[in-house]
Write a protein that holds these residues in place. Sequence first.
Motif, PDB file in Angstrom:
ATOM      1  N   TYR A   1       0.894  -1.136  -0.001  1.00  0.00           N
ATOM      2  CA  TYR A   1       0.218  -0.019   0.251  1.00  0.00           C
ATOM      3  C   TYR A   1       0.775   1.222   0.149  1.00  0.00           C
ATOM      4  CZ  TYR A   1      -3.519  -3.323   1.471  1.00  0.00           C
ATOM      5  OH  TYR A   1      -4.421  -4.358   1.615  1.00  0.00           O
ATOM      6  N   PRO A   2       0.289   2.372  -0.411  1.00  0.00           N
ATOM      7  CA  PRO A   2       1.002   3.726  -0.323  1.00  0.00           C
ATOM      8  C   PRO A   2       1.623   3.999   1.102  1.00  0.00           C
ATOM      9  CG  PRO A   2      -0.900   4.054  -1.524  1.00  0.00           C
ATOM     10  CD  PRO A   2      -1.068   2.529  -1.009  1.00  0.00           C
ATOM     11  N   VAL A   3       2.865   4.452   1.159  1.00  0.00           N
ATOM     12  CA  VAL A   3       3.450   4.515   2.423  1.00  0.00           C
ATOM     13  C   VAL A   3       3.585   6.202   2.754  1.00  0.00           C
ATOM     14  CG1 VAL A   3       5.503   4.486   4.102  1.00  0.00           C
ATOM     15  CG2 VAL A   3       4.625   2.504   2.293  1.00  0.00           C
ATOM     16  N   LEU A   4       3.067   6.610   3.763  1.00  0.00           N
ATOM     17  CA  LEU A   4       3.175   8.350   4.345  1.00  0.00           C
ATOM     18  C   LEU A   4       4.198   8.243   5.110  1.00  0.00           C
ATOM     19  CD1 LEU A   4      -0.387   9.090   4.505  1.00  0.00           C
ATOM     20  CD2 LEU A   4       1.251   9.417   2.600  1.00  0.00           C
ATOM     21  N   ASN A   5       5.402   8.894   4.942  1.00  0.00           N
ATOM     22  CA  ASN A   5       6.582   9.173   5.937  1.00  0.00           C
ATOM     23  C   ASN A   5       6.196  10.685   6.642  1.00  0.00           C
ATOM     24  OD1 ASN A   5       8.258   6.914   5.181  1.00  0.00           O
ATOM     25  ND2 ASN A   5       7.854   7.655   3.333  1.00  0.00           N
ATOM     26  N   PHE A   6       6.417  10.631   8.025  1.00  0.00           N
ATOM     27  CA  PHE A   6       6.415  11.861   8.703  1.00  0.00           C
ATOM     28  C   PHE A   6       7.717  11.862   9.358  1.00  0.00           C
ATOM     29  CE2 PHE A   6       1.802  11.057   7.922  1.00  0.00           C
ATOM     30  CZ  PHE A   6       1.478  12.344   7.216  1.00  0.00           C
ATOM     31  N   LEU A   7       8.585  12.862   9.385  1.00  0.00           N
ATOM     32  CA  LEU A   7       9.924  12.782   9.615  1.00  0.00           C
ATOM     33  C   LEU A   7       9.949  13.882  10.680  1.00  0.00           C
ATOM     34  CD1 LEU A   7      10.290  11.050   7.504  1.00  0.00           C
ATOM     35  CD2 LEU A   7      12.484  11.747   6.928  1.00  0.00           C
ATOM     36  N   LEU A   8      10.487  13.774  11.955  1.00  0.00           N
ATOM     37  CA  LEU A   8      10.750  14.800  13.174  1.00  0.00           C
ATOM     38  C   LEU A   8      12.431  14.961  13.097  1.00  0.00           C
ATOM     39  CD1 LEU A   8       9.903  16.869  14.956  1.00  0.00           C
ATOM     40  CD2 LEU A   8       9.946  14.943  16.773  1.00  0.00           C
ATOM     41  N   TYR A   9      13.030  16.099  12.455  1.00  0.00           N
ATOM     42  CA  TYR A   9      14.336  16.034  12.582  1.00  0.00           C
ATOM     43  C   TYR A   9      14.988  16.966  13.651  1.00  0.00           C
ATOM     44  CZ  TYR A   9      18.913  17.262  10.463  1.00  0.00           C
ATOM     45  OH  TYR A   9      20.217  17.506  10.226  1.00  0.00           O
ATOM     46  N   VAL A  10      15.722  16.637  14.298  1.00  0.00           N
ATOM     47  CA  VAL A  10      16.533  17.334  15.385  1.00  0.00           C
ATOM     48  C   VAL A  10      17.701  17.891  14.774  1.00  0.00           C
ATOM     49  CG1 VAL A  10      17.339  17.442  17.707  1.00  0.00           C
ATOM     50  CG2 VAL A  10      15.418  16.103  17.376  1.00  0.00           C
ATOM     51  N   PRO A  11      18.088  18.919  14.520  1.00  0.00           N
ATOM     52  CA  PRO A  11      19.221  19.336  13.740  1.00  0.00           C
ATOM     53  C   PRO A  11      20.636  19.151  14.724  1.00  0.00           C
ATOM     54  CG  PRO A  11      18.120  21.388  14.256  1.00  0.00           C
ATOM     55  CD  PRO A  11      17.164  20.312  14.507  1.00  0.00           C
ATOM     56  N   GLU A  12      21.795  18.827  14.131  1.00  0.00           N
ATOM     57  CA  GLU A  12      22.969  18.693  15.031  1.00  0.00           C
ATOM     58  C   GLU A  12      22.997  19.927  15.592  1.00  0.00           C
ATOM     59  OE1 GLU A  12      24.051  19.063  10.730  1.00  0.00           O
ATOM     60  OE2 GLU A  12      22.465  18.145  11.867  1.00  0.00           O
ATOM     61  N   LEU A  13      24.019  19.913  16.515  1.00  0.00           N
ATOM     62  CA  LEU A  13      24.526  20.978  17.326  1.00  0.00           C
ATOM     63  C   LEU A  13      25.327  22.008  16.549  1.00  0.00           C
ATOM     64  CD1 LEU A  13      24.648  22.459  19.894  1.00  0.00           C
ATOM     65  CD2 LEU A  13      26.981  21.189  20.506  1.00  0.00           C
TER      66      LEU A  13
END
Length: 555
Positions: free
Chosen positions: A319-331
């Motif tokens: 089935y179609p895949v929905l990706n939700f990404l939470l990105y914590v940037p590097e220091l």
Amino acid sequence: MAAAGPAATDLEVVRGKRAALFFATVVIVLGLPLWWKTTETYRAPLPYSEISGLNSLKLRLMVPVTVVFTQESVPLDDQEKLPFTVVHEREIPLKYKLKIKCRFQKAYRRALDHEEAALSLGNIQEAETMLAEPSEQAEGSLTVYVISERSSLLPQDMMSYIGPKRMAVVRGIMHREAFNIIGRRIIQVAQAMSLTEDVLAAALADHLPEDKWSSDKRRPLKSSLGYEITFSLLNPDPKSHDVHWDIEGAVRRHVQPFLGALSAAGNFSVDSQILYYAMLGVNPRFDSASSSYYLAAHSLPHVINPVESRLGSSAASLYPVLNFLLYVPELAHSPLYIQDKDGAPVATNAFHSPRWGGIMVYNVDPKAYNGSQLPVSIEVDMVRVMEVFLAQLRLLFGIAQPQLPPKCLFLGPKSEGIMTWELDRLLWARSVENLATATTTLTSLAQLLGKISNIVIKDDVASEVYRAVAAVQKAAEELSSGHLASAFAASREAVTSSERAFFDPSLLHLLYFPDDQKFAIYIPLFLPMAVPILLSLFKIFLETRKSWKKPEKID
């Protein structure tokens, strides 16, 4: 004895002729039909005429609207005319082979006692609670209450109200053309809650030409039996950040109610993962004025591909895949902000990609670094994160803000994140999309089978085609009758059966077996047997013809 020799010779000649005729008869009467029957390509009959008729299919989408008039909402003379029914129909101007008409069937009646009591209150939320949606109200139907022109149920500067359920409120008017004026207001409200050109254009974006309808309408996901949603936490600098997120609780509190309301549109599965040392693949630029880093709008499309290779969620998915990404940037690149096309920071610090998912950048509070040793412990504010992801999820499914009529009071969705009539509108769009997809699939299959004659058509493939054609016709009938739930179910069956027939592996068995290969196989087999028989028949024909021309001897 001399006469016995010629007589025996004549007998052998006759016997040879009879043997040749016998062999020729056996080959022609039994051999050729048996060979033809055992080597022919089996092709079950298909409803070609009905499939070609689907291209000229006319869809009439009927929206049942119950209009309830309270006392003093219209002049007394008009109230005496109740109840009656008014039909408003218009064609949706789409450049598509399917002709689509929207039909609003308005059934006018007087308000009942409990409805009068609820609409006489001074608060719209209290009135809506008393006017609980009846359990027997069908999907796709609407109820519009017409209140007095001087009613305090709505603010005085508001002419209508659209709530989270299948209910709306419109102000009446004391005018001799009251029904006409109110009827236009009702149509505006009903269109905002059901069907508009934009909703149908978005559903048919893959089938429309590249013009103004499809240039910016390719955001919604295609209709499918199921969807997979993956939430991923990207921590590229685990030496500096120890990130904790309560994804299970957030999904249970915020996502599951939304997906539960959407269960009629498909099945959903949700999973989550944490990826360490996962970089965006685009180097942010430093802004000396704000001492921060930013990602420009033109660089956002290049962010997805490097990250997608690490996700691994769509490799084995049906089935179609929905990706939700939470990105914590590097220091080294904190804080990081996303800019829009004008160079201004995006309020949500997030963006979404049509039919793929969304990415949100979560910056760490600078105060967390004061006097703390690395790695810094970070608790993610899941309420703020899920608000962004739910808004992106609504956009991905094509659930956008309605085009409200002037002076209309509109309250957003409740805790489920979606209003009941928004789900109905989604089912309308999905039904039309499924019918368009099934029609295109069946037409392509009929053209393919008509052009290539040596494709095997098995009985189960033919049954799927018949089932798909019947489902398309049933869905069109249910749409014209205003039965949204059964129409959507039939449209899904049409898509499933048509694609199952189109992608059946048996259609390819003899596709690469051309006629020249058949002759190369059959000629060495039949030629040695056919030459003596044909020569014998030809000799018999010449002798018979000669005997016919020989003149008779007259004494």
